[in-house]
Design an enzyme around this catalytic site. Structure first.
Site, PDB file in Angstrom:
ATOM      1  N   LYS A  54       4.039   9.854   8.484  1.00  0.00           N
ATOM      2  CA  LYS A  54       3.639   9.269   9.886  1.00  0.00           C
ATOM      3  C   LYS A  54       4.897   9.916  10.793  1.00  0.00           C
ATOM      4  CE  LYS A  54       1.769   4.991   7.887  1.00  0.00           C
ATOM      5  NZ  LYS A  54       0.416   5.069   8.305  1.00  0.00           N
TER       6      LYS A  54
ATOM      7  N   ASP B 282       9.492   3.003  -0.037  1.00  0.00           N
ATOM      8  CA  ASP B 282       8.191   3.643   0.458  1.00  0.00           C
ATOM      9  C   ASP B 282       8.544   3.445   2.074  1.00  0.00           C
ATOM     10  OD1 ASP B 282       5.773   4.840   1.542  1.00  0.00           O
ATOM     11  OD2 ASP B 282       4.438   3.886   0.269  1.00  0.00           O
TER      12      ASP B 282
ATOM     13  N   TYR C  53       0.865  -1.130   0.075  1.00  0.00           N
ATOM     14  CA  TYR C  53      -0.084   0.043  -0.184  1.00  0.00           C
ATOM     15  C   TYR C  53       0.856   1.333   0.028  1.00  0.00           C
ATOM     16  CZ  TYR C  53      -3.603   3.392   1.411  1.00  0.00           C
ATOM     17  OH  TYR C  53      -4.435   4.425   1.588  1.00  0.00           O
TER      18      TYR C  53
END
Ligand SMILES: Cc1ncc(COP(=O)(O)O)c(C=O)c1O
Ligand SMILES: N[C@H](C=O)CCC(=O)O
Length: 431
Positions: A265, A237, A144
Site C-alpha cells: 500500500k 503484517d 487477512y
C-alpha cells in the site's frame, strides 16, 4: 432519463471479468447494487463515470495516505515514466526506497521489493519456514494477509465478506499447516505454539480486515514473549499499518520489534508495490544472497519505486501530517460519541490513528466473533445511506475507513452530518 454509465460499464465488465471486478471487495457483493466506476480522483474526492462526486474514506484500501493525485507523487511518476517504464535491472531509485524503508521501520535491516502485499506475505512465510525448519504457521481469525493459499484459512476482508473465509482450491495439506487463534487472545496463541512446530506467527498489529480492531494492551508484547519462548518468528503484517499509524508503522507506535515485516500500500505511493524485510540474518537467506528463492520480472519497477520514494520522502519530511490525522480522528471520536450519547444507538467506534471502523453493535469489538456480530441487513442500509449522502465507504463491515492528509475539518463535519442522518434511518429516528 440518461442511462447510468456506471450500470453500463458494470454490465460490460461482468461479461469479460469475473464478477465485473479485479478484486472481489470492489463488487458490492454484500450490499448489492452497482459499484461506481471511478474516472478520476483528487485529494479526498472521487468522481465516477456518471459525474457524481464522493468524499472518499476508502483511499484505494489504504495506500492514499497523502490523498489522491498528490503533486509530489504524480511529479515523480511522470518524471520516471519519461525515462522508461521497466528495465528488469537494478536502479538507483530502488536503493533509495530501500534506504528509506530501513531508516523508517525500526526492525527492518534489509528489504526486498515485490509487487503486492500478497507477494510480500507469501515470501516472508517462505523465509520463516526456511529459517526455522518448521512448516506450521499461525494466523488470527478474521486476519487477512493476501490471497496466497496458506493464508486463506478463516480469512477476513473480501474472503469473509463473500462468505469464503476458507477458499476452495486450497489443498487440505496446505490448510493443515495453518493454525488459527482468536485475535487479542494470548492463551489461545500459547496453546497453539506449545508443540514447537510453528515457524511464525503472522499478525496484523492493528487488525484492519475484520474492520479496525486495535491490539489489546500487552497483546503485541505478549506475542513477542511467546515467540521468543518457543523459537517462533514473529511477523508483523504491516501492509496496512506501515507508514499509516506512525512513520515507522505499528512497530514504532507500540514499541514491539518483529523478526520480519511485510509492507504494501503506502510504500508504493499508490502504485503496485509490496515489500518484506527484517533482520539481516533472515533476509540474507533470500536468493541470490541465500537459497530461499524469490523473484519478480517487474519487482523494483521504476515508476513504482519513484512513487514510493516520493511518498516516503514526503512523510519523512512532514511528520506533522500525523498530528493532522490524529486531530481529524479526534474530531470523529467526539462527534460519534455525541451521536451515540444523544440517540443511544448501539455503536462501537474503533480507531488507531488514521484507520478506524464504526461497528453497528454495542461492542466492545476486540476479535472476530465480536467484529462479525453485526446484522448484515443493517450494514447494507447504512452503507447505501452513506453512499446516497456522497460518502464513499468500503462496501463491507470487515474493512477499515482511512483518513488522509487531504481530509479537512469540514470533511469530518460532512461525514458526521451524513452519519447522523443515515443512522436515524437505520435505527429509527426515535432510537
Ligand atoms: C494486512 C494485509 N496484508 C496483506 C494484504 C494483501 O495485499 P495486496 O492486496 O496488495 O495483495 C492486505 C490487503 O489486501 C492487507 O490488508
Ligand atoms: N482489505 C483488503 C486489503 O487491505 C482490500 C483490498 C482488496 O482485497 O482488494
Amino acid at each position: 432519463m440518461t442511462p447510468s454509465r456506471n450500470h453500463t460499464l458494470f454490465d460490460q465488465a461482468r461479461a469479460v471479468i469475473p464478477g465485473g471486478v479485479n478484486s472481489p471487495v470492489r463488487a458490492f457483493g454484500k450490499v448489492g447494487g452497482t459499484p461506481p466506476f471511478i474516472e478520476s480522483a483528487s485529494g479526498a474526492t472521487l468522481r465516477d463515470a456518471d459525474g457524481r462526486e464522493y468524499l472518499d474514506f476508502v483511499g484505494s484500501w489504504g495506500p492514499m495516505l497523502l490523498g489522491h493525485a498528490h503533486p509530489a507523487v504524480i511529479g515523480a511518476v511522470v518524471e520516471a515514466a519519461q525515462r522508461g517504464t521497466s528495465f528488469g535491472a537494478p536502479t538507483e531509485r530502488e536503493v533509495g526506497l530501500a534506504r528509506r524503508v530501513v531508516e523508517m521501520v525500526p526492525s527492518i535491516e534489509k528489504v526486498r521489493f515485490v509487487n503486492s502485499g500478497t507477494e510480500a506475505t507469501m515470501s516472508a512465510l517462505r523465509v520463516a519456514r526456511a529459517a526455522t525448519g518448521r512448516s506450521g504457521m499461525l494466523k488470527y481469525r478474521g486476519g487477512y494477509h493476501g490471497h496466497a493459499d496458506a493464508f486463506l484459512v478463516e480469512a477476513g476482508s473480501g474472503a469473509a465478506t463473500l462468505g469464503v473465509p476458507d477458499s476452495p482450491g486450497v489443498t487440505p495439506g496446505t490448510a493443515a499447516d495453518t493454525r488459527t487463534a482468536e485475535y487479542n487472545d494470548l492463551d489461545d496463541t500459547r496453546r497453539l505454539l506449545d508443540d514447537g512446530r510453528v515457524a511464525c506467527v503472522f499478525v496484523e498489529p492493528v487488525a484492519g480486515n475484520m474492520g479496525c480492531v486495535p491490539p489489546a494492551p500487552g497483546f503485541l508484547e505478549g506475542l513477542r514473549e511467546l515467540c521468543d519462548a518457543t523459537g517462533t518468528l514473529l511477523v508483523f503484517d504491516e501492509v496496512m499499518t506501515g507508514f499509516r499509524v506512525a512513520p515507522g508503522g505499528a512497530q514504532e507506535r507500540f514499541g514491539v520489534r518483529p523478526d520480519l515485516t511485510t509492507l504494501g500500500k503506502i510504500v508504493g505511493g499508490g502504485l503496485p508495490v509490496g515489500a518484506f524485510g527484517g533482520r539481516t540474518d533472515l533476509m540474507d537467506l533470500v536468493a541470490p544472497a541465500g537459497p530461499v528463492y524469490q523473484a519478480g520480472t517487474l519487482s523494483g519497477n521504476p515508476l513504482a519505486s519513484a512513487a514510493g520514494n516520493a511518498a516516503l520522502a514526503f512523510i519523512a519530511e512532514h511528520p506533522e501530517l500525523y498530528t493532522h490525522l490524529e486531530a481529524l480522528g479526534g474530531q470523529l471520536d467526539d462527534g460519534i460519541a455525541r451521536i451515540r450519547g444523544t440517540h443511544g444507538y448501539p455503536l462501537t467506534w474503533n480507531r488507531v490513528g488514521s484507520m478506524a471502523s464504526l461497528f453497528l453493535t454495542e461492542g466492545p469489538v476486540t476479535d472476530w466473533p465480536s467484529a462479525s456480530a453485526g446484522e448484515a441487513e443493517r450494514f447494507t442500509r447504512f452503507f447505501h445511506g452513506m453512499l446516497a449522502e456522497g460518502i464513499y465507504l468500503a462496501p463491507s463491515p470487515y474493512e477499515a475507513w482511512f483518513l488522509s492528509l487531504a481530509h479537512t475539518e469540514s470533511h469530518m463535519d460532512r461525514l458526521l452530518t451524513a452519519l447522523e442522518r443515515t443512522l436515524a434511518t437505520v435505527f429509527g429516528a426515535s432510537a
